[in-house]
Design an enzyme around this catalytic site. Structure first.
Site, PDB file in Angstrom:
ATOM      1  N   GLY A  11       0.961  -0.911  -0.133  1.00  0.00           N
ATOM      2  CA  GLY A  11      -0.106   0.112  -0.264  1.00  0.00           C
ATOM      3  C   GLY A  11       1.079   1.493  -0.157  1.00  0.00           C
ATOM      4  O   GLY A  11       1.962   1.715  -0.790  1.00  0.00           O
ATOM      5  N   ILE A  12       0.758   2.408   1.256  1.00  0.00           N
ATOM      6  CA  ILE A  12       0.905   3.406   1.471  1.00  0.00           C
ATOM      7  C   ILE A  12       2.158   3.970   0.691  1.00  0.00           C
ATOM      8  O   ILE A  12       3.457   4.080   0.503  1.00  0.00           O
ATOM      9  CB  ILE A  12       0.000   5.219   1.371  1.00  0.00           C
ATOM     10  CG1 ILE A  12      -1.457   4.610   1.070  1.00  0.00           C
ATOM     11  CG2 ILE A  12       0.846   5.773   2.131  1.00  0.00           C
ATOM     12  CD1 ILE A  12      -2.165   5.374   1.820  1.00  0.00           C
ATOM     13  N   ASP A  53       7.558  -4.510  15.694  1.00  0.00           N
ATOM     14  CA  ASP A  53       6.840  -4.191  16.080  1.00  0.00           C
ATOM     15  C   ASP A  53       7.213  -2.981  15.939  1.00  0.00           C
ATOM     16  O   ASP A  53       7.599  -2.245  17.269  1.00  0.00           O
ATOM     17  CB  ASP A  53       6.838  -5.161  16.906  1.00  0.00           C
ATOM     18  CG  ASP A  53       5.262  -4.876  17.565  1.00  0.00           C
ATOM     19  OD1 ASP A  53       4.466  -4.495  17.558  1.00  0.00           O
ATOM     20  OD2 ASP A  53       4.558  -5.293  18.735  1.00  0.00           O
ATOM     21  N   VAL A  54       5.762  -1.677  15.325  1.00  0.00           N
ATOM     22  CA  VAL A  54       6.511  -0.684  15.894  1.00  0.00           C
ATOM     23  C   VAL A  54       6.053  -0.612  17.260  1.00  0.00           C
ATOM     24  O   VAL A  54       6.693   0.873  17.414  1.00  0.00           O
ATOM     25  CB  VAL A  54       6.035   0.035  14.879  1.00  0.00           C
ATOM     26  CG1 VAL A  54       6.585   0.263  13.694  1.00  0.00           C
ATOM     27  CG2 VAL A  54       4.297  -0.288  14.926  1.00  0.00           C
ATOM     28  N   ASN A  80       4.269   5.452   9.199  1.00  0.00           N
ATOM     29  CA  ASN A  80       3.598   5.191   7.972  1.00  0.00           C
ATOM     30  C   ASN A  80       2.350   3.596   8.902  1.00  0.00           C
ATOM     31  O   ASN A  80       1.085   4.405   8.412  1.00  0.00           O
ATOM     32  CB  ASN A  80       3.519   4.099   7.042  1.00  0.00           C
ATOM     33  CG  ASN A  80       2.887   4.422   5.912  1.00  0.00           C
ATOM     34  OD1 ASN A  80       1.642   4.773   5.448  1.00  0.00           O
ATOM     35  ND2 ASN A  80       2.566   2.811   5.686  1.00  0.00           N
ATOM     36  N   TYR A 146      -9.808   5.690  15.369  1.00  0.00           N
ATOM     37  CA  TYR A 146      -8.926   6.099  13.689  1.00  0.00           C
ATOM     38  C   TYR A 146      -8.965   7.554  13.318  1.00  0.00           C
ATOM     39  O   TYR A 146      -7.920   7.917  13.631  1.00  0.00           O
ATOM     40  CB  TYR A 146      -9.440   5.023  12.723  1.00  0.00           C
ATOM     41  CG  TYR A 146      -8.765   5.533  11.251  1.00  0.00           C
ATOM     42  CD1 TYR A 146      -7.225   4.213  11.207  1.00  0.00           C
ATOM     43  CD2 TYR A 146      -8.927   6.334  10.437  1.00  0.00           C
ATOM     44  CE1 TYR A 146      -5.949   5.026  10.338  1.00  0.00           C
ATOM     45  CE2 TYR A 146      -8.286   7.097   9.766  1.00  0.00           C
ATOM     46  CZ  TYR A 146      -6.695   5.248   9.149  1.00  0.00           C
ATOM     47  OH  TYR A 146      -6.448   6.373   7.866  1.00  0.00           O
ATOM     48  N   LYS A 150      -5.824   9.911  14.022  1.00  0.00           N
ATOM     49  CA  LYS A 150      -5.295  10.969  13.413  1.00  0.00           C
ATOM     50  C   LYS A 150      -5.315  11.776  13.823  1.00  0.00           C
ATOM     51  O   LYS A 150      -4.280  13.039  13.146  1.00  0.00           O
ATOM     52  CB  LYS A 150      -6.083  10.632  11.642  1.00  0.00           C
ATOM     53  CG  LYS A 150      -5.778   8.991  11.494  1.00  0.00           C
ATOM     54  CD  LYS A 150      -4.086   9.225  10.970  1.00  0.00           C
ATOM     55  CE  LYS A 150      -3.535   7.526  10.727  1.00  0.00           C
ATOM     56  NZ  LYS A 150      -2.017   7.168  10.577  1.00  0.00           N
TER      57      LYS A 150
END
Length: 242
Positions: A11-12, A53-54, A80, A146, A150
């Site tokens: 993806g992005i 793992d962030v 991201n 979400y 954001k």
């Protein structure tokens, strides 16, 4: 330049990585799989995939230190990686809400702090690019955690930009509209797809290379005086009236 992109297996994130690699940057792509999700994706020597793992701060600290030791420095970070939960707000559990914010807000904050001492030493001027969303500016049904996460990322971007303005670091964010990604597929059925296309003036989905192009600009010498800005790459969606 040498840098890290999280959630870059597809993806992005992968789209950004490919554009930056094409510009000559060396990209360390950190993801849960440690590889691209599409087995047909051709290998790129400028993109080094790492499993991580962030949300594991100790693991991310070790990964960053290994990269810095190998490359003798670090120039940029693109936060991201993100997740969502599709459900009415009154049905979302505390655990689900906390998980979304841990991945979408805490992880970018902690990784930025981990990278801070290395980015401030960058000879190119250190850069942090956070991926926010239209959901930072607009309300959407079924994804309240979400949206709030954001919104937090957009605010965090401004806060870090101001706090680190004199530390040789620029911090900006990119707010994508609707692009092909695993996350967007989770919240888009046929009816939703039609609504989304109607809501965008260009009536088309974006190409992840468009986001990569903005990221490339924010890493360039032309963006050394830009910090604390959230860039909308959305086909005019946020500007669209009635």
């Amino acid at each position: 330049m040498i840098g890290i992109i999280t959630g870059a297996s597809s993806g992005i994130g992968l789209g950004i990585a490919k554009v930056l690699a094409g510009e000559g940057h060396t990209v360390y792509a950190v993801s849960r799989t440690g590889t691209t999700k599409d087995p047909q994706e051709p290998a790129n020597p400028q993109i080094i995939h790492i499993k991580g793992d962030v949300c594991d701060a100790k693991q991310m600290q070790a990964i960053v230190e290994d990269i810095v030791k190998k490359e003798n420095g670090l120039d940029f970070l693109v936060n991201n990686a993100g997740i969502t939960v599709k459900r009415r707000a009154e049905l979302i559990t505390d655990e689900e809400f906390e998980r979304v914010h841990r991945v979408n807000v805490f992880a970018p904050f902690r990784l930025s702090v981990i990278c801070y001492p290395y980015l401030k030493k960058s000879s190119h001027k250190g850069r942090i690019i956070n991926i926010s969303s239209m959901a930072a500016h607009l309300g959407f049904e079924l994804v309240a955690p979400y949206c709030s996460s954001k919104g937090a990322i957009a605010s965090l971007t401004r806060a870090l930009a101001i706090e680190w303005a004199n530390d040789n670091i620029c911090v900006n964010s990119i707010a994508p509209g609707w692009f092909p990604s695993e996350l967007s597929k989770q919240v888009m059925d046929a009816k939703r797809k039609a609504q989304i296309l109607a809501r965008m003036p260009v009536h088309a989905f974006g190409d992840t290379a468009d986001i990569g192009g903005m990221a490339a600009f924010l890493l360039s010498d032309h963006a050394k005086y830009i910090t604390g800005v959230d860039y909308n790459i959305d086909g005019g969606a946020l500007a669209f009236g009635f």
